[in-house]
Design an enzyme around this catalytic site. Structure first.
Site, mmCIF file in Angstrom:
data_model
loop_
_atom_site.group_PDB
_atom_site.id
_atom_site.type_symbol
_atom_site.label_atom_id
_atom_site.label_comp_id
_atom_site.label_asym_id
_atom_site.label_seq_id
_atom_site.Cartn_x
_atom_site.Cartn_y
_atom_site.Cartn_z
ATOM 1 N N HIS A 88 -6.114 38.599 21.606
ATOM 2 C CA HIS A 88 -5.089 37.776 22.084
ATOM 3 C C HIS A 88 -5.870 36.630 22.983
ATOM 4 O O HIS A 88 -5.219 36.136 24.007
ATOM 5 C CB HIS A 88 -4.199 38.712 23.291
ATOM 6 C CG HIS A 88 -3.522 39.885 22.869
ATOM 7 N ND1 HIS A 88 -3.890 41.058 22.855
ATOM 8 C CD2 HIS A 88 -2.121 39.916 22.297
ATOM 9 C CE1 HIS A 88 -3.305 41.825 22.350
ATOM 10 N NE2 HIS A 88 -2.175 41.179 22.253
ATOM 11 N N GLU A 134 4.244 39.955 10.375
ATOM 12 C CA GLU A 134 3.890 38.429 10.340
ATOM 13 C C GLU A 134 4.018 38.109 8.813
ATOM 14 O O GLU A 134 4.331 36.934 8.673
ATOM 15 C CB GLU A 134 2.551 38.034 10.938
ATOM 16 C CG GLU A 134 2.354 38.310 12.523
ATOM 17 C CD GLU A 134 2.183 39.825 12.822
ATOM 18 O OE1 GLU A 134 2.233 40.026 13.833
ATOM 19 O OE2 GLU A 134 1.876 40.697 11.839
#
Length: 245
Positions: A86, A16
């Site tokens: 998540h 990321e």
């Protein structure tokens, strides 16, 4: 990828920090970059690039250069089975950073218009997509291009008794609640912020001065959530219009 080629559409390693850094670098050279963080929960490794580079690029140069061509997309929120890594909603972390635009649509039609505006914006944007909407939201979306202005809230339902404010997938819950309240004779004004930073405080102030009551609901944690910012601002701006604290 088939239409635009491998040099414009490509996969990256699951880094990321690298995805954000590459997008910032490309945009700083005048390009338009759309980076995807696979889950909003994993945007945190990219925070140094987002907070210290992307958000501050224009300011630190005295407006000599910028990376306004960056849009970072990231699915966010819970789906009921995603577990702790998540299911998070990171909008409050991002909203604490001057120089960013933070957007969260409530459905497909809204998402297309806001995403096109984000890509064409001269400011860097983090575009948060409530992942539960991928499989649960069904709307007619025009094929033609259209934009929805950033920084502008939308009144989804006009009312006179109470103002209800939310963003993202939470609007589905709030509209259901407003339907139930209507059966009890309570008229709710439901407002979708759409853009979290900068947020349309003027629209909320106008509504609360009319209704005298405010409810803010979001999916993220209560402590230091963005709802606290909305409530604090409205307490200051509408103190003499609120019927109760």
């Amino acid at each position: 990828r088939e239409e635009f080629g491998e040099e414009r559409v490509f996969n990256t390693p699951l880094s990321e920090n690298g995805i954000a850094g590459m997008a910032i670098g490309y945009a700083s050279a005048g390009g338009t970059a759309i980076g995807e963080i696979q889950f909003g929960d994993y945007i945190f490794p990219a925070f140094d690039q987002i907070v210290n580079e992307m958000a501050k690029f224009r300011f630190r140069s005295g407006n000599q250069w910028n990376c306004g061509g960056v849009t970072l997309r990231a699915p966010c929120g819970a789906v009921g089975h995603g577990g702790l890594y998540h299911s998070q909603s990171p909008e409050a972390y991002l909203a604490h950073t001057p120089g960013l635009v933070v957007v969260m649509p409530r459905g497909p039609r809204c998402a297309k218009g806001l995403l096109l505006s984000s890509i064409r914006s001269k400011d860097p944007v983090v575009f948060l997509e409530p992942k539960i909407l991928y499989r649960s939201a069904v709307e007619e979306v025009p094929d033609a291009e259209y934009e929805i202005p950033l920084g502008k809230a939308e009144i989804l339902r006009e009312g006179t008794d109470v103002t209800i404010v939310g963003w993202g997938a939470q609007l589905r819950t709030l509209q259901t609640a407003a339907d139930r309240a209507a059966k009890e004779g309570v008229s709710c004004e439901v407002i979708d912020l759409r853009t979290i930073l900068p947020w349309d405080s003027d629209a909320i102030v106008r509504s609360v001065r009319k209704t005298g009551k405010l409810i803010v609901s979001h999916e993220a944690p209560i402590t230091c959530g963005f709802g606290a910012e909305v409530v604090a601002t409205l307490q200051r701006e509408c103190f003499f219009h609120l019927e109760a604290p």
